[in-house]
Design a protein around this motif. Structure first.
Motif, PDB file in Angstrom:
ATOM      1  N   ARG A 113     -46.687 -96.943 -73.159  1.00 45.70           N
ATOM      2  CA  ARG A 113     -47.042 -98.370 -73.179  1.00 45.70           C
ATOM      3  C   ARG A 113     -45.852 -99.179 -73.688  1.00 45.70           C
ATOM      4  O   ARG A 113     -45.881 -99.775 -74.765  1.00 45.70           O
ATOM      5  N   LYS A 114     -44.804 -99.224 -72.903  1.00 38.72           N
ATOM      6  CA  LYS A 114     -43.541 -99.828 -73.337  1.00 38.72           C
ATOM      7  C   LYS A 114     -43.657-101.332 -73.555  1.00 38.72           C
ATOM      8  O   LYS A 114     -43.080-101.882 -74.496  1.00 38.72           O
ATOM      9  N   GLU A 115     -44.389-102.010 -72.683  1.00 37.73           N
ATOM     10  CA  GLU A 115     -44.549-103.451 -72.844  1.00 37.73           C
ATOM     11  C   GLU A 115     -45.321-103.779 -74.119  1.00 37.73           C
ATOM     12  O   GLU A 115     -44.989-104.733 -74.835  1.00 37.73           O
ATOM     13  N   ASP A 116     -46.338-102.998 -74.406  1.00 36.67           N
ATOM     14  CA  ASP A 116     -47.102-103.212 -75.641  1.00 36.67           C
ATOM     15  C   ASP A 116     -46.245-102.914 -76.862  1.00 36.67           C
ATOM     16  O   ASP A 116     -46.365-103.588 -77.894  1.00 36.67           O
ATOM     17  N   ALA A 117     -45.382-101.894 -76.748  1.00 36.07           N
ATOM     18  CA  ALA A 117     -44.487-101.554 -77.862  1.00 36.07           C
ATOM     19  C   ALA A 117     -43.554-102.717 -78.160  1.00 36.07           C
ATOM     20  O   ALA A 117     -43.334-103.083 -79.327  1.00 36.07           O
ATOM     21  N   ALA A 118     -42.998-103.323 -77.114  1.00 32.73           N
ATOM     22  CA  ALA A 118     -42.108-104.461 -77.306  1.00 32.73           C
ATOM     23  C   ALA A 118     -42.856-105.645 -77.907  1.00 32.73           C
ATOM     24  O   ALA A 118     -42.349-106.333 -78.808  1.00 32.73           O
ATOM     25  N   ALA A 119     -44.070-105.875 -77.432  1.00 32.68           N
ATOM     26  CA  ALA A 119     -44.860-107.007 -77.920  1.00 32.68           C
ATOM     27  C   ALA A 119     -45.250-106.846 -79.383  1.00 32.68           C
ATOM     28  O   ALA A 119     -45.531-107.840 -80.070  1.00 32.68           O
ATOM     29  N   ALA A 120     -45.259-105.606 -79.884  1.00 31.93           N
ATOM     30  CA  ALA A 120     -45.651-105.347 -81.275  1.00 31.93           C
ATOM     31  C   ALA A 120     -44.545-105.684 -82.273  1.00 31.93           C
ATOM     32  O   ALA A 120     -44.779-105.643 -83.487  1.00 31.93           O
ATOM     33  N   ILE A 121     -43.365-106.021 -81.775  1.00 37.71           N
ATOM     34  CA  ILE A 121     -42.237-106.327 -82.655  1.00 37.71           C
ATOM     35  C   ILE A 121     -42.266-107.808 -83.022  1.00 37.71           C
ATOM     36  O   ILE A 121     -42.151-108.672 -82.147  1.00 37.71           O
ATOM     37  N   PRO A 122     -42.436-108.133 -84.303  1.00 39.58           N
ATOM     38  CA  PRO A 122     -42.517-109.543 -84.702  1.00 39.58           C
ATOM     39  C   PRO A 122     -41.160-110.242 -84.610  1.00 39.58           C
ATOM     40  O   PRO A 122     -40.111-109.606 -84.644  1.00 39.58           O
ATOM     41  N   LEU A 123     -41.199-111.543 -84.505  1.00 41.38           N
ATOM     42  CA  LEU A 123     -39.975-112.343 -84.419  1.00 41.38           C
ATOM     43  C   LEU A 123     -39.051-112.066 -85.596  1.00 41.38           C
ATOM     44  O   LEU A 123     -37.832-111.941 -85.436  1.00 41.38           O
ATOM     45  N   GLU A 124     -39.636-111.959 -86.790  1.00 44.55           N
ATOM     46  CA  GLU A 124     -38.808-111.770 -87.989  1.00 44.55           C
ATOM     47  C   GLU A 124     -38.024-110.465 -87.934  1.00 44.55           C
ATOM     48  O   GLU A 124     -36.905-110.387 -88.467  1.00 44.55           O
ATOM     49  N   MET A 125     -38.570-109.447 -87.295  1.00 43.02           N
ATOM     50  CA  MET A 125     -37.872-108.164 -87.161  1.00 43.02           C
ATOM     51  C   MET A 125     -36.668-108.307 -86.231  1.00 43.02           C
ATOM     52  O   MET A 125     -35.612-107.726 -86.485  1.00 43.02           O
ATOM     53  N   VAL A 126     -36.827-109.077 -85.165  1.00 45.45           N
ATOM     54  CA  VAL A 126     -35.702-109.354 -84.272  1.00 45.45           C
ATOM     55  C   VAL A 126     -34.629-110.144 -85.022  1.00 45.45           C
ATOM     56  O   VAL A 126     -33.426-109.836 -84.943  1.00 45.45           O
ATOM     57  N   GLU A 127     -35.056-111.153 -85.765  1.00 42.62           N
ATOM     58  CA  GLU A 127     -34.105-112.014 -86.482  1.00 42.62           C
ATOM     59  C   GLU A 127     -33.354-111.267 -87.577  1.00 42.62           C
ATOM     60  O   GLU A 127     -32.267-111.698 -87.981  1.00 42.62           O
ATOM     61  N   ASP A 128     -33.917-110.163 -88.044  1.00 43.62           N
ATOM     62  CA  ASP A 128     -33.218-109.368 -89.059  1.00 43.62           C
ATOM     63  C   ASP A 128     -31.900-108.792 -88.530  1.00 43.62           C
ATOM     64  O   ASP A 128     -30.969-108.579 -89.298  1.00 43.62           O
ATOM     65  N   VAL A 129     -31.838-108.507 -87.230  1.00 44.80           N
ATOM     66  CA  VAL A 129     -30.688-107.775 -86.694  1.00 44.80           C
ATOM     67  C   VAL A 129     -29.961-108.518 -85.580  1.00 44.80           C
ATOM     68  O   VAL A 129     -28.970-108.011 -85.040  1.00 44.80           O
ATOM     69  N   ALA A 130     -30.434-109.706 -85.213  1.00 43.94           N
ATOM     70  CA  ALA A 130     -29.879-110.395 -84.049  1.00 43.94           C
ATOM     71  C   ALA A 130     -29.794-111.893 -84.309  1.00 43.94           C
ATOM     72  O   ALA A 130     -30.425-112.432 -85.231  1.00 43.94           O
ATOM     73  N   LEU A 131     -29.017-112.553 -83.469  1.00 46.59           N
ATOM     74  CA  LEU A 131     -28.888-114.004 -83.497  1.00 46.59           C
ATOM     75  C   LEU A 131     -29.646-114.550 -82.296  1.00 46.59           C
ATOM     76  O   LEU A 131     -29.253-114.327 -81.148  1.00 46.59           O
TER      77      LEU A 131
END
Length: 345
Positions: free
Chosen positions: A284-302
């Motif tokens: 369930r790759k799409e669901d896995a991606a959707a489970a990642i919160p914005l703050e987790m992305v912002e921790d490692v990316a711009l």
């Protein structure tokens, strides 16, 4: 900080418009250009092909897979590219993980730190070119023990342009980061987060404190690959990176051995990582991606509008141990110089 530009490794084929982006980057004074490899495109061929269009930028690998080449083969490639680039080559290498090392390259993975230490020592012996190369290690023996029994110590036919080509280690765990601080000229973190800065400084200082350390914190390079997606809508920008993070957290590695997942867990995302991995391994790759919160992305990316990206760089990233921010993403022309200026301070 210095600014770098990364194309990473490919997906289905070569990324578009790299020649144009490289020309723009060099004209804007971007310091370095980086390629990568996993189990598709290699790092050295694109670096040489595209790098030949440059004249000032340093050319780095982030990273070459150690298991893909013997230490002497890697040393040969490095001294060749260093000659062809006029001394602009930066050699980033990494031990990767067991899934790739044993599954793709057919090499044993155990004791990666010990293997890395031997690998780097052999390369530096090749570049020094003081004598034919002899090495008797746990993982590498030159000449080979066994076989036809006819191997003899050899010395490179090529005189290196530089006898001490910079070596940078790709590393995530504290012991491997400490090893980088001890034996390398720099460290290439993957999924670096400013909130983990103190953790990584401690690991590097452990390496710097060892008697055999080559460098100090003052002359050591930390080149972090930082994904960048510029978009006025922060959520839309983050959505482009969620599948990539899900791949690393959920699909890169076995259920109980995932070094990338450990990196995010140390940031405080252990529960999310467990959920992402469960979904990803269930297909369930799409669901896995959707489970990642914005703050987790912002921790490692711009991610987000240019104003937010510049503020994040200046407030969160510039105070860290990172000395080169390798941008994995190319901003729009009208904000490009602002973002690069924020990196350089």
């Amino acid at each position: 900080m210095k600014a770098g530009f990364s194309v990473g490794y490919w997906s289905s084929g070569p990324p578009a418009n790299i020649e144009r982006r490289l020309a723009e980057a060099e004209a804007l004074g971007v310091d370095s250009f980086w390629t990568a490899e996993a189990y598709g495109s290699d790092a050295l061929t694109p670096l040489a092909w595209w790098g030949s269009r440059t004249s000032k930028m340093q050319l780095g690998t982030s990273v070459c897979q150690m298991s893909a080449r013997t230490p002497t083969a890697m040393a040969m490639a490095a001294l060749t590219l260093d000659h062809l680039s006029g001394g602009r080559f930066l050699l980033g290498i990494g031990a990767s993980g067991p899934q790739v090392v044993e599954g793709w390259y057919g090499q044993p993975y155990p004791r990666p730190l010990e293997r890395t230490r031997e690998y780097v020592e052999i390369m530096r012996t090749v570049w020094a070119r003081e004598q034919p190369v002899r090495f008797e290690g746990r993982h590498y023996q030159l000449p080979h023990n066994g076989g036809a029994g006819l191997g003899k110590p050899l010395r490179s036919t090529v005189h290196p342009l530089r006898e001490d080509i910079p070596v940078m280690l790709g590393a995530e765990g504290p012991k491997n980061v400490a090893l980088a601080g001890e034996i390398a000229d720099g460290w290439i973190p993957l999924w670096f987060s400013p909130k983990s800065d103190a953790f990584y400084r401690d690991a590097l200082n452990e390496g710097f404190s060892r008697p055999s350390a080559r460098r100090t914190a003052q002359d050591f390079e930390v080149a972090a690959v930082v994904p960048l997606v510029e978009n006025d809508d922060v959520e839309k920008a983050a959505a482009r990176l969620r599948p990539l993070i899900a791949l690393y957290v959920g699909g890169m590695g076995a259920k109980d051995v995932n070094f990338h997942g450990n990196v995010f867990a140390r940031m405080g995302w252990a529960d999310v990582c467990a959920k992402v991995q469960e979904l990803y391994l269930a297909g369930r790759k799409e669901d896995a991606a959707a489970a990642i919160p914005l703050e987790m992305v912002e921790d490692v990316a711009l991610v987000g509008p240019a104003d937010k990206i510049c503020e994040d760089i200046e407030r969160r990233w510039r105070p860290t141990c990172v000395t080169t921010m390798i941008l994995a993403g190319w901003p729009r022309p009208d904000v490009r110089e602002r973002i690069l200026a924020a990196v350089r301070g």
